[in-house]
Scaffold this active site. Structure first.
Site, PDB file in Angstrom:
ATOM      1  N   GLY A 171       0.792  -1.222   0.000  1.00 39.77           N
ATOM      2  CA  GLY A 171       0.000   0.000   0.000  1.00 39.77           C
ATOM      3  C   GLY A 171       0.826   1.275   0.000  1.00 39.77           C
ATOM      4  O   GLY A 171       0.338   2.325  -0.389  1.00 39.77           O
ATOM      5  N   ASP A 172       2.067   1.194   0.463  1.00 33.65           N
ATOM      6  CA  ASP A 172       2.969   2.348   0.446  1.00 33.65           C
ATOM      7  C   ASP A 172       4.396   1.833   0.278  1.00 33.65           C
ATOM      8  O   ASP A 172       5.285   2.113   1.085  1.00 33.65           O
ATOM      9  CB  ASP A 172       2.826   3.160   1.740  1.00 33.65           C
ATOM     10  CG  ASP A 172       3.539   4.507   1.671  1.00 33.65           C
ATOM     11  OD1 ASP A 172       3.872   4.950   0.551  1.00 33.65           O
ATOM     12  OD2 ASP A 172       3.772   5.112   2.737  1.00 33.65           O
ATOM     13  N   ALA A 173       4.600   1.077  -0.787  1.00 32.95           N
ATOM     14  CA  ALA A 173       5.876   0.374  -1.002  1.00 32.95           C
ATOM     15  C   ALA A 173       6.931   1.311  -1.573  1.00 32.95           C
ATOM     16  O   ALA A 173       7.423   1.135  -2.689  1.00 32.95           O
ATOM     17  CB  ALA A 173       5.658  -0.817  -1.927  1.00 32.95           C
TER      18      ALA A 173
END
Length: 249
Positions: A171-173
């Site tokens: 999701g926030d890589a």
């Protein structure tokens, strides 16, 4: 805002979160006000789930809650953040990152979901509040109103949704959220998993690829090859690259 007790807590200023983050020894404490308790609790639950897989990740050490807010305490993962790697290690790091995302996307049994409809709803709220951070936009996108960028996303949504390949996504890589062993250049931990859930795998691939370009000025080709998609769908990459900056604010 929740107040930590005890001595030795040092503030951590890296990151874009609205929470306050501190470190003491081998643990981090992420603190929030009452308004952020639900979101931080969601991150705690996701961190606990991820720590129960075979993937390297931080573990939850404590959860503190009061009338002032809450605090999530997690263990520090070994290694250094992707943003701190020297240029000489970036090729190996891209390959390690591709492999670890492929592993994450192959995990089964995730109880959390992040459907595209909810992500777009978040973007609509951010745009409506005029809270889009222009620093997250490209020069081309800054020439348009955020509402016009959102219109592009909404127009593309049916096609993107129809071809979605669902997987467990971080999701926030982005590079600050991935740690590496500076010797082996293998991934040692994934952190900040508040957006983890079942989503189109391209939502991770797009954000990681643009980070490699922006932070390292690197061609993400080795990353895509290691992941297993040497010829990624450019239309889907562009869609999620545009959507992500509209969801922070």
């Amino acid at each position: 805002m929740f107040r930590l007790r005890g001595d030795g807590w040092e503030p951590v200023t890296v990151g874009e979160s609205d929470t306050l983050v501190y470190r003491r020894g081998d643990v981090f404490a992420k603190c929030c006000a009452v308004s952020g308790v639900g979101e931080l609790r969601d991150e705690r639950d996701r961190a606990e789930w991820l720590a129960g897989t075979n993937l390297p990740a931080a573990t939850v050490a404590d959860w503190l809650e009061s009338a002032d807010g809450a605090c999530l305490v997690t263990t520090a993962v070994p290694g250094i953040a992707g943003t701190e790697l020297p240029e000489s290690l970036q090729l190996k790091a891209m390959e390690s990152l591709g492999r670890i995302l492929r592993e994450l996307h192959s995990v089964r049994g995730c109880p959390f979901e992040r459907p595209l409809a909810s992500v777009i709803a978040t973007a609509e709220d951010v745009v409506r509040r005029d809270a889009v951070n222009p620093a997250f936009l490209t020069d081309e996108w800054r020439l348009l109103k955020p509402s016009e960028l959102l219109d592009r996303v909404i127009a593309e949504r049916p096609s993107i949704e129809a071809g979605a390949e669902l997987a467990v996504c971080h999701g926030d890589a982005c590079l600050p959220n991935v740690f590496f062993d500076p010797g082996t250049v293998e991934v040692t931990g994934l952190i900040d998993v508040g957006r983890l859930g079942i989503a189109d795998r391209y939502s991770d691939l797009a954000l990681t690829a643009i980070q490699l370009h922006d932070e390292w000025s690197a061609d993400p080709g080795p990353f895509f090859a290691a992941y297993g998609v040497p010829n990624p769908d450019q239309r889907r990459l562009e869609f999620y690259r545009l959507l992500d900056p509209l969801t922070w604010g």
